[in-house]
Design an enzyme around this catalytic site. Structure first.
Site, PDB file in Angstrom:
ATOM      1  N   CYS A  41       4.467  -3.998  -0.205  1.00  0.00           N
ATOM      2  CA  CYS A  41       3.438  -4.168   0.829  1.00  0.00           C
ATOM      3  C   CYS A  41       3.202  -5.643   1.114  1.00  0.00           C
ATOM      4  O   CYS A  41       3.096  -6.052   2.271  1.00  0.00           O
ATOM      5  CB  CYS A  41       2.143  -3.496   0.382  1.00  0.00           C
ATOM      6  SG  CYS A  41       0.806  -3.617   1.588  1.00  0.00           S
ATOM      7  N   GLY A  65      -7.603 -11.740  -0.801  1.00  0.00           N
ATOM      8  CA  GLY A  65      -8.412 -11.837  -2.009  1.00  0.00           C
ATOM      9  C   GLY A  65      -7.608 -11.742  -3.283  1.00  0.00           C
ATOM     10  O   GLY A  65      -8.166 -11.437  -4.344  1.00  0.00           O
ATOM     11  N   CYS A 134      -2.525   3.124  -3.376  1.00  0.00           N
ATOM     12  CA  CYS A 134      -3.489   3.364  -2.292  1.00  0.00           C
ATOM     13  C   CYS A 134      -3.147   4.583  -1.448  1.00  0.00           C
ATOM     14  O   CYS A 134      -4.048   5.228  -0.917  1.00  0.00           O
ATOM     15  CB  CYS A 134      -3.613   2.123  -1.414  1.00  0.00           C
ATOM     16  SG  CYS A 134      -2.130   1.731  -0.441  1.00  0.00           S
TER      17      CYS A 134
END
Length: 302
Positions: A41, A65, A134
């Protein structure tokens, strides 16, 4: 975005994500490898598709982040918070991608970031850490793969005796080093636990054996992404082969697009498809030299 007064855009990249990350994930397991979708990803979506869109619209960089640091020299380093360090999953980025990336949390700890978010009244201050993949909401990877690959029954074979000691509905449900969930029909002759040693998709065979048969001394990897100036000769460094794995001392050499790591001490349960990341030890924070995808390993006992 509303709190700090900046524009907010939403871009639908679901189709690209499905092709480059989800389909790749399924294909890798079908081939008997153990992929890390977070690396893919980062490589294909966050710092490629998203970065391309951002640059086209006049933005300078992609800011995330991730807990990692970029020095003034543009080199990727471990986070100050070693327990949360994510440099491993960013080691697939090229120098060009790193030049347009920012990781503002890398100089802080997770606890300090949560405290800052709470002070600013942000709801994410209490957001739980994410651990699962995810796109697999319930965390059941085997069921997810089965829904896409279907039943592919095969045998579980003992490496030492050659006996068939179990059956399975899909070799893709197993990974090298796995101990639990093997459902073996008979115990090992010595009564010791058995682990997955290898997966052969062509014959749908899962081979199991003792823990020491997992020890490897040399790791061969391809799909090299090398951001260090040092390429020639033997490179003494540390290597990490899991997202939160131990860093092991090794001698690394680069041969074209291949990385060869000779470990100073055997490592156990290293699976093809995982990434190997080379680090240069540094008091200011270990520096990422580069990464590659593990292709195969040489057993320590061979």
């Amino acid at each position: 975005a509303d709190v700090i007064g900046i524009p907010f855009y939403v871009w639908d990249m679901a189709e690209r994500f499905h092709t480059d990350v989800v389909d790749d994930f399924v294909a890798e397991y079908a081939a008997g490898r153990t992929p890390n979708p977070c690396l893919r990803c980062n490589e294909k979506i966050k710092f490629a598709a998203l970065l391309d869109r951002a640059v086209a619209l006049g933005f300078d960089a992609v800011v995330t982040g991730h807990y990692a640091r970029l020095g003034p020299d543009g080199r990727l380093r471990r986070s100050v918070d070693l327990a949360k360090d994510q440099s491993y999953v960013l080691a697939v980025l090229t120098s060009a991608q790193l030049a347009r990336s920012m990781f503002p949390l890398g100089d802080s700890t997770k606890a300090r970031v949560r405290a800052e978010a709470a002070r600013r009244g942000l709801a994410v201050a209490e957001k739980p850490d994410s651990h699962d993949i995810c796109f697999i909401a319930d965390g059941d990877t085997s069921a997810f793969l089965a829904s896409r690959l279907g039943a592919e029954p095969g045998e579980v074979v003992d490496a030492r005796t050659g006996e068939v000691v179990g059956a399975h509905q899909g070799a893709y449900a197993y990974t090298v080093g796995q101990r639990r969930g093997l459902r073996l029909s008979r115990p090992a002759p010595d009564g010791r636990p058995r682990y997955v040693l290898s997966i052969t998709p062509a014959t749908r065979t899962v081979t199991v054996g003792p823990a020491e048969a997992l020890d490897v001394s040399i790791v061969y990897a391809d799909r090299l992404v090398w951001t260090s100036d040092q390429r020639a000769g033997a490179i003494e460094c540390g290597v990490q082969m899991r997202a939160h794995g131990q860093t092991l001392p090794a001698t690394v050499s680069i041969n074209g697009d291949q990385l060869i790591a000779r470990l100073r001490q055997p490592a156990r349960g290293i699976a093809p498809g995982q990434a190997i990341v080379a680090y240069q030890p540094d008091p200011a924070g270990d520096v990422v030299l580069g990464s590659a995808t593990i292709n195969h390993c040489e057993l320590a006992q061979s």
